[in-house]
Scaffold this active site. Structure first.
Site: not given
Length: 382
Positions: A122, A225, A65, A62
């Site tokens: 997420s 993130k 992202k 993720s």
């Protein structure tokens, strides 16, 4: 007793003197970071402070992202997306697996809440909903992701989706993650979301908790993130700021979440202990103009655009000096913005960064026609 007293006196002396001797954290070795691939970057300059297999191509889960969010905030800046826009979840978005906020087909949510869900928990479904809203389809959005990656110099990266779910050929590198993280953090609004620890959606019906555990444990953490999948392992792009220093710590492929956070924190610790950032300014002896031979004016002003910072070693009393390389005079004609010389900044006598010194105006070569034009213009102005 005498021995204990001596030890105590010695320890006190060390503690008193330590602020003045410029002690440094030992340089990190590749073995001290468990992640198979890692990069530490200073954010304002893009300078890499540590690397371990920085260009090894790997999935990043993720952390993908980061690019999705970069395109989202660029859409906000361009006016294509408003945070108040209502976004409707498609069947495709609602069908995402992994971490999500359980969007139902046809459910609507504000762009602000979709971004919050994407950043904090997420949410794969929210990320796809945003992508579809901006580009019409996830595939079209992924094309934009790859195009933007090329613009940023992310040569190790190929995106196949916008959320980071395992997919054949969906790869990047620690260095590329640092590049896109640096670009995202230029949009300071992102920190309004990455700093959220606990919040809710759907009017309080859905509680969300941030996947970035460093928010509770690391001094100066600002984001960014996390990501975990079977293929990628535990990954992270961590950002933190202390004083004038902002860092990006990227780790890919850790075996556990605990190792991921420990590695990211160790890299940040190393950066904050060892570097500082200095703002570059024009030196006082920078000439304002230079003599011109055979021109309609006998000199031309000089310009040098210095709007940069430099990373220096914290512990060695870094001395920043400058060198100016300019001729005594130049010949006409002179075009505006023509490079005339170079201003170089040195740290402890080693070249660090250079900037062009350019002509601030144009100067025509002396000729009968140019003189006639000058006289005519002078008469008109009377």
């Amino acid at each position: 007793m005498l021995r204990k007293a001596f030890v105590s006196i010695t320890l006190c002396a060390v503690l008193l003197l330590s602020p003045f001797v410029g002690l440094k954290v030992n340089a990190l070795s590749a073995d001290s970071i468990s992640a198979p691939s890692a990069v530490l970057m200073e954010s304002s300059t893009g300078k890499v402070l540590f690397e371990k297999n920085p260009h090894e191509q790997r999935p990043c889960a993720s952390v993908t992202k980061v690019m999705t969010l970069l395109l989202v905030f660029e859409a906000v800046d361009s006016g294509k997306l408003s945070l108040d826009d209502e976004i409707t979840a498609s069947e495709h978005a609602a069908g995402m697996g992994g971490s999500d906020i359980w969007l139902e087909k046809g459910e609507t949510m504000s762009a602000d809440d979709m971004i919050k869900a994407t950043v904090v928990v997420s949410a794969n479904d929210a990320a796809v909903a945003l992508a579809e809203h901006i580009s019409g389809s996830e595939d079209a959005f992924v094309e934009k992701m790859n195009s933007r990656a090329k613009e940023l110099g992310m040569n190790d990266t190929v995106f196949k989706n916008c959320n980071g779910l395992d997919e054949e050929g969906h790869i990047t590198s620690a260095y590329d993650v640092a590049l896109m993280s640096r670009e995202l953090t230029k949009h300071e609004k992102i920190f309004d979301y990455t700093s959220i620890w606990l919040d809710n959606l759907r009017g309080g019906k859905t509680q969300i908790v941030n996947t970035n555990k460093l928010l509770k444990t690391y001094n100066g953490i600002t984001g960014l993130k996390t990501g975990t999948t079977n293929d990628a392992g535990c990954c992270m792009s961590a950002t933190a700021t202390r004083g004038d220093v902002s860092l990006i710590s990227v780790v890919l492929g850790c075996k556990t979440g605990k190792e991921r956070f420990a590695d990211a924190a160790a890299l940040l610790d190393y950066g904050f202990a060892n570097v500082s950032v200095k703002e570059l300014t024009l030196p006082e002896d920078m000439p304002k103009s230079i003599e011109v031979n055979g021109g309609m004016t006998d000199s031309v002003k000089l310009e040098c655009k210095v709007s940069s910072k430099i990373v220096v070693d914290k512990g060695n009393g870094a001395k920043i000096t400058t060198e100016i390389d300019l001729p005594d005079k130049i010949d006409a004609p002179v075009e505006k913005n023509r490079k005339i010389g170079t201003l170089t900044y040195l740290v402890n006598s080693k070249k660090a960064q250079s900037f062009d010194i350019c002509a601030g105006d144009s100067v025509q070569k002396t000729s009968f026609g140019a003189l006639l034009e000058y006289v005519f213009a002078s008469l008109i102005s009377l």
